[in-house]
Design a protein around this motif. Structure first.
Motif, PDB file in Angstrom:
ATOM      1  N   ILE A  64       0.812  -1.275   0.381  1.00 39.84           N
ATOM      2  CA  ILE A  64      -0.556  -0.414  -0.251  1.00 39.84           C
ATOM      3  C   ILE A  64       0.895   1.297   0.112  1.00 39.84           C
ATOM      4  CG2 ILE A  64      -1.350  -1.319   0.766  1.00 39.84           C
ATOM      5  CD1 ILE A  64      -1.091   0.423   3.677  1.00 39.84           C
ATOM      6  N   SER A  65       0.233   2.213  -0.543  1.00 41.08           N
ATOM      7  CA  SER A  65       1.289   3.465  -0.481  1.00 41.08           C
ATOM      8  C   SER A  65       1.576   3.887   0.661  1.00 41.08           C
ATOM      9  CB  SER A  65       0.473   4.718  -1.312  1.00 41.08           C
ATOM     10  OG  SER A  65       0.445   5.634  -0.585  1.00 41.08           O
ATOM     11  N   ASN A  66       2.711   4.439   1.195  1.00 38.36           N
ATOM     12  CA  ASN A  66       2.782   5.338   2.992  1.00 38.36           C
ATOM     13  C   ASN A  66       1.310   6.640   2.945  1.00 38.36           C
ATOM     14  OD1 ASN A  66       4.972   3.620   3.646  1.00 38.36           O
ATOM     15  ND2 ASN A  66       6.416   5.414   2.515  1.00 38.36           N
ATOM     16  N   ASP A  67       0.443   6.863   1.742  1.00 40.68           N
ATOM     17  CA  ASP A  67      -0.251   7.842   1.220  1.00 40.68           C
ATOM     18  C   ASP A  67      -1.500   7.518   2.697  1.00 40.68           C
ATOM     19  OD1 ASP A  67       1.527  10.074   1.283  1.00 40.68           O
ATOM     20  OD2 ASP A  67       0.731   9.673  -0.935  1.00 40.68           O
ATOM     21  N   ASP A  68      -1.434   6.263   2.203  1.00 36.25           N
ATOM     22  CA  ASP A  68      -2.948   5.082   2.695  1.00 36.25           C
ATOM     23  C   ASP A  68      -2.301   4.099   4.025  1.00 36.25           C
ATOM     24  OD1 ASP A  68      -4.645   5.597   0.972  1.00 36.25           O
ATOM     25  OD2 ASP A  68      -3.225   4.247  -0.397  1.00 36.25           O
ATOM     26  N   LEU A  69      -1.415   4.770   5.233  1.00 39.20           N
ATOM     27  CA  LEU A  69      -0.909   3.865   6.213  1.00 39.20           C
ATOM     28  C   LEU A  69      -2.208   3.688   6.904  1.00 39.20           C
ATOM     29  CD1 LEU A  69       2.769   4.217   6.668  1.00 39.20           C
ATOM     30  CD2 LEU A  69       1.636   2.664   5.603  1.00 39.20           C
ATOM     31  N   ASP A  70      -2.651   4.946   7.146  1.00 40.48           N
ATOM     32  CA  ASP A  70      -4.083   4.864   8.605  1.00 40.48           C
ATOM     33  C   ASP A  70      -5.179   4.147   8.748  1.00 40.48           C
ATOM     34  OD1 ASP A  70      -3.119   7.177   9.112  1.00 40.48           O
ATOM     35  OD2 ASP A  70      -4.123   8.639   8.779  1.00 40.48           O
ATOM     36  N   GLN A  71      -4.458   3.335   7.497  1.00 46.90           N
ATOM     37  CA  GLN A  71      -6.163   2.131   7.347  1.00 46.90           C
ATOM     38  C   GLN A  71      -5.244   1.134   7.894  1.00 46.90           C
ATOM     39  OE1 GLN A  71      -6.298  -0.465   3.166  1.00 46.90           O
ATOM     40  NE2 GLN A  71      -5.002   1.812   3.065  1.00 46.90           N
TER      41      GLN A  71
ATOM     42  N   THR B 295      -4.459   4.917  19.765  1.00 46.63           N
ATOM     43  CA  THR B 295      -4.049   5.745  17.437  1.00 46.63           C
ATOM     44  C   THR B 295      -3.874   6.398  17.661  1.00 46.63           C
ATOM     45  OG1 THR B 295      -6.417   5.850  18.014  1.00 46.63           O
ATOM     46  CG2 THR B 295      -6.493   4.141  17.564  1.00 46.63           C
ATOM     47  N   GLU B 296      -3.864   7.622  18.575  1.00 42.10           N
ATOM     48  CA  GLU B 296      -3.511   8.973  18.212  1.00 42.10           C
ATOM     49  C   GLU B 296      -1.620   9.365  17.821  1.00 42.10           C
ATOM     50  OE1 GLU B 296      -5.368   8.274  20.670  1.00 42.10           O
ATOM     51  OE2 GLU B 296      -7.404   8.932  19.520  1.00 42.10           O
ATOM     52  N   LEU B 297      -0.941   8.347  18.501  1.00 42.25           N
ATOM     53  CA  LEU B 297       0.738   8.034  18.941  1.00 42.25           C
ATOM     54  C   LEU B 297       0.801   7.171  17.961  1.00 42.25           C
ATOM     55  CD1 LEU B 297       2.987   8.512  20.049  1.00 42.25           C
ATOM     56  CD2 LEU B 297       2.734   6.531  21.894  1.00 42.25           C
ATOM     57  N   LEU B 298      -0.380   6.236  16.749  1.00 43.99           N
ATOM     58  CA  LEU B 298       0.423   5.350  16.004  1.00 43.99           C
ATOM     59  C   LEU B 298       0.320   5.859  14.880  1.00 43.99           C
ATOM     60  CD1 LEU B 298      -1.604   1.982  16.772  1.00 43.99           C
ATOM     61  CD2 LEU B 298       0.885   2.339  17.006  1.00 43.99           C
ATOM     62  N   LYS B 299      -0.834   7.267  15.142  1.00 43.34           N
ATOM     63  CA  LYS B 299      -1.052   8.139  13.379  1.00 43.34           C
ATOM     64  C   LYS B 299       0.508   8.507  13.658  1.00 43.34           C
ATOM     65  CE  LYS B 299      -5.355   7.970  13.128  1.00 43.34           C
ATOM     66  NZ  LYS B 299      -7.268   8.098  13.214  1.00 43.34           N
ATOM     67  N   SER B 300       0.710   9.038  14.652  1.00 44.75           N
ATOM     68  CA  SER B 300       1.898  10.093  14.506  1.00 44.75           C
ATOM     69  C   SER B 300       3.286   9.574  13.670  1.00 44.75           C
ATOM     70  CB  SER B 300       1.985  11.022  15.749  1.00 44.75           C
ATOM     71  OG  SER B 300       2.922  11.194  16.166  1.00 44.75           O
ATOM     72  N   ARG B 301       3.663   8.371  14.594  1.00 46.11           N
ATOM     73  CA  ARG B 301       4.805   7.702  14.681  1.00 46.11           C
ATOM     74  C   ARG B 301       4.375   7.211  12.775  1.00 46.11           C
ATOM     75  NH1 ARG B 301       4.490   4.085  20.344  1.00 46.11           N
ATOM     76  NH2 ARG B 301       6.026   5.214  21.011  1.00 46.11           N
TER      77      ARG B 301
END
Length: 141
Positions: free
Chosen positions: A8-15, A30-36
């Motif tokens: 997957i594209s790095n732009d789609d990592l939130d999924q 989840t907020e910290l995961l998104k930040s990392r």
């Protein structure tokens, strides 16, 4: 089943965040995961996923580097398949796909860490031909 494995594209990592939240037993928000993952996007990182139709059922991060003792290598990170999809050969299929993908990128070895208490993963990786090379040490600062 007809699973689809892809990068997957790095732009789609939130999924992948919901799967990693479960993998980390809710210890990382989840907020910290998104930040990392926003930081990881610009590092030498790629992500392979497994879909069952539109449902994301598996994930593996891949860090690419050159190791002084092994040459060009990939380190798998946060390898996870939903429990209801385990035990039917999907893990072996996923790993075979990853091996072919990273060989195509010039890698000659695959490394990974697994949690000490995760005995089922130890058996799986032994069966995949992995050997224990050393210990992973961590010191929080």
């Amino acid at each position: 089943m007809n699973y689809q494995i892809q990068i997957i594209s790095n732009d789609d990592l939130d999924q992948i965040i919901p799967l990693l939240y479960v993998l980390n037993e809710g210890k990382v928000s989840t907020e910290l995961l998104k930040s990392r993952f926003n930081e990881m996007k610009i590092q030498n990182y790629e992500c392979a996923v497994i879909y069952d139709g539109d449902d994301l059922v598996g994930v593996s991060g891949m860090w690419f580097c050159t190791r002084h003792y092994m040459g060009k290598s990939v380190e798998l990170d946060h390898v996870y398949i939903k429990p209801e999809y385990r035990g039917n050969g999907l893990g072996k299929q996923f790993m075979a796909w990853i091996y072919n993908y990273v060989i195509g990128k010039g890698c000659n070895s695959v490394e990974l860490n697994t949690y000490v208490h995760n005995y089922p993963s130890h058996k799986f990786y032994y069966n995949e031909g992995f050997e224990i090379l050393g210990y992973h040490f961590l010191k929080k600062l």
